[in-house]
Write a protein that holds these residues in place. Structure first.
Motif, PDB file in Angstrom:
ATOM      1  N   PRO A  29      -5.989  -9.919   1.269  1.00  0.00           N
ATOM      2  CA  PRO A  29      -5.640 -10.273   2.648  1.00  0.00           C
ATOM      3  C   PRO A  29      -5.807 -11.780   2.877  1.00  0.00           C
ATOM      4  CG  PRO A  29      -7.138  -8.390   2.597  1.00  0.00           C
ATOM      5  CD  PRO A  29      -7.089  -8.941   1.207  1.00  0.00           C
ATOM      6  N   GLY A 108      -0.563  -5.960   0.357  1.00  0.00           N
ATOM      7  CA  GLY A 108      -1.241  -4.699   0.565  1.00  0.00           C
ATOM      8  C   GLY A 108      -1.452  -3.989  -0.761  1.00  0.00           C
ATOM      9  N   ARG A 112      -3.393   0.555   2.058  1.00  0.00           N
ATOM     10  CA  ARG A 112      -3.389  -0.651   2.889  1.00  0.00           C
ATOM     11  C   ARG A 112      -1.988  -1.253   2.894  1.00  0.00           C
ATOM     12  NH1 ARG A 112      -4.616  -5.806   1.276  1.00  0.00           N
ATOM     13  NH2 ARG A 112      -5.612  -4.998  -0.615  1.00  0.00           N
ATOM     14  N   HIS A 268       2.763   5.509   0.069  1.00  0.00           N
ATOM     15  CA  HIS A 268       1.763   4.474   0.282  1.00  0.00           C
ATOM     16  C   HIS A 268       2.391   3.166  -0.176  1.00  0.00           C
ATOM     17  CE1 HIS A 268       0.698   4.266  -4.008  1.00  0.00           C
ATOM     18  NE2 HIS A 268       0.480   5.569  -4.008  1.00  0.00           N
ATOM     19  N   THR A 269       1.673   2.068  -0.083  1.00  0.00           N
ATOM     20  CA  THR A 269       2.266   0.751  -0.305  1.00  0.00           C
ATOM     21  C   THR A 269       2.978   0.642  -1.644  1.00  0.00           C
ATOM     22  OG1 THR A 269       0.732  -0.344   1.185  1.00  0.00           O
ATOM     23  CG2 THR A 269       1.719  -1.704  -0.541  1.00  0.00           C
TER      24      THR A 269
END
Length: 360
Positions: A29, A108, A112, A268-269
């Motif tokens: 991040p 990500g 996430r 998912h990502t």
């Protein structure tokens, strides 16, 4: 072929849009990042870069350029991708700009999601206006295809007028005109909201032959009402909802001959189901579905658009063109960055049903 593509021209495609640089800290991040990669990008430019680097077509980009080190970095990457530039140059004042936009996007991972935000303050591309490009010079020797998109249209009050000017000039050359709606809520919120988005994009789309966009693009960008979704059509991979949207869209815009988009189910990502659909003058075409192990999803839609355009420019059938777009967009998500690293042979093989077995 319902699309009338001129047989000979000096340029296969010209894109009109903004160049940006994307700062990518990978899976970290931004608030914890200590380093990042720099990717040169732009929703409109990416199509020209993909068509040049992977598919070997003669492409160009008309865009703003700022004369400062970031501009030099971006120009080097444009040259490396084989795209001919037509720049409107701006001087940087050393402090406030004008600037080439910065996009911040971490990738990500797993559960996430990726996060994207921008710094488009005092962006040079937003200053572009009708009259900034000599289209007779840009299109000298002829043009087969002209492309622009909704990201560029959202930047200012003058960029939509420049898009329309470019489209009219391209039409006079006998070129096919395409537009990727690329609705971005954050950009349109800053530009006046959904009302301005609908008014602006509807004016542009009235000049378009080929439209790229998903359900959200058409509903929020064009204000087209969608078909009622039933329990049988809840899957994001079900093409019936999209084809219903197309029927409603072409009723309002009878100038449109082709509409295409990707269909993506995000588990998912890093794990997506991936498919695509194409509507060509009433005929419906659906790609296979594959599972993607995604490294970087940014640019996948532009990869799809480039593959489809390549197929159509090279005289392929609608089904073949759709599969080329689907295959190239899928491959692009396996690379870091926003533009292609694929070879045309890889795209052709995957489009025909190739596998990920080791190539020896």
């Amino acid at each position: 072929m319902p699309l009338s593509i001129r047989p000979d021209a000096a340029l296969d495609l010209v894109s009109l849009g903004a160049l940006v640089h994307r700062l990518d800290p990978g899976v970290v991040p931004f608030r914890k990042a200590k380093a990042f990669d720099i990717h040169v990008s732009g929703g409109e430019y990416n199509v020209a870069a993909n068509l040049s680097d992977c598919f070997g077509l003669r492409t160009a980009v008309a865009t703003a350029m700022v004369d400062y080190p970031i501009g030099e970095l971006i120009q080097a990457q444009v040259r490396a991708m084989g795209v001919t530039p037509f720049y409107k140059h701006f001087e940087h004042d050393g402090v406030r700009g004008p600037n080439l936009a910065t996009v911040y996007s971490d990738r990500g991972h797993g559960v996430r999601a990726p996060v994207v935000f921008y710094n488009r303050s005092n962006e040079a591309a937003a200053r572009l206006k009708p009259g900034d490009f000599d289209w007779a010079k840009v299109f000298a020797g002829g043009l087969k295809w002209f492309h622009s998109g909704g990201i560029f249209a959202a930047l200012s009050e003058t960029t939509p007028e420049l898009i329309i000017e470019g489209m009219k000039a391209a039409k006079a050359q006998g070129a096919v005109v395409s537009f990727d709606l690329n609705y971005r809520a954050k950009l349109w919120k800053a530009a006046g909201g959904d009302g301005r988005a609908v008014e602006t994009l509807r004016r542009i789309v009235s000049h378009v032959d080929c439209l790229i966009g998903n359900e959200e693009d058409m509903q929020k960008g064009l204000g087209v009402k969608g078909p009622e979704v039933t329990a049988k059509t809840e899957s994001k991979l079900d093409p019936e909802v999209f084809f219903g949207m197309i029927e409603n869209t072409v009723q309002e815009f009878p100038n449109i001959k082709l509409v295409a988009t990707t269909l993506r189910e995000v588990h998912h990502t890093n794990r997506h189901d991936w498919a695509a659909v194409l509507w060509l003058e009433g005929a419906r075409h659906v790609s296979p579905t594959c599972e993607l192990d995604v490294i970087d999803r940014i640019g996948g839609g532009d990869g799809f658009a480039a593959g489809c355009i390549y197929g159509l420019l090279s005289g392929r059938s609608a089904d073949e063109s759709l599969r080329l777009g689907w295959a190239h967009g899928a491959l692009l998500t396996t690379f870091h960055g926003d533009v292609t690293m694929a070879r045309v042979e890889e795209v052709e093989a995957f489009a025909k049903g190739g596998s990920a077995r080791v190539q020896r």
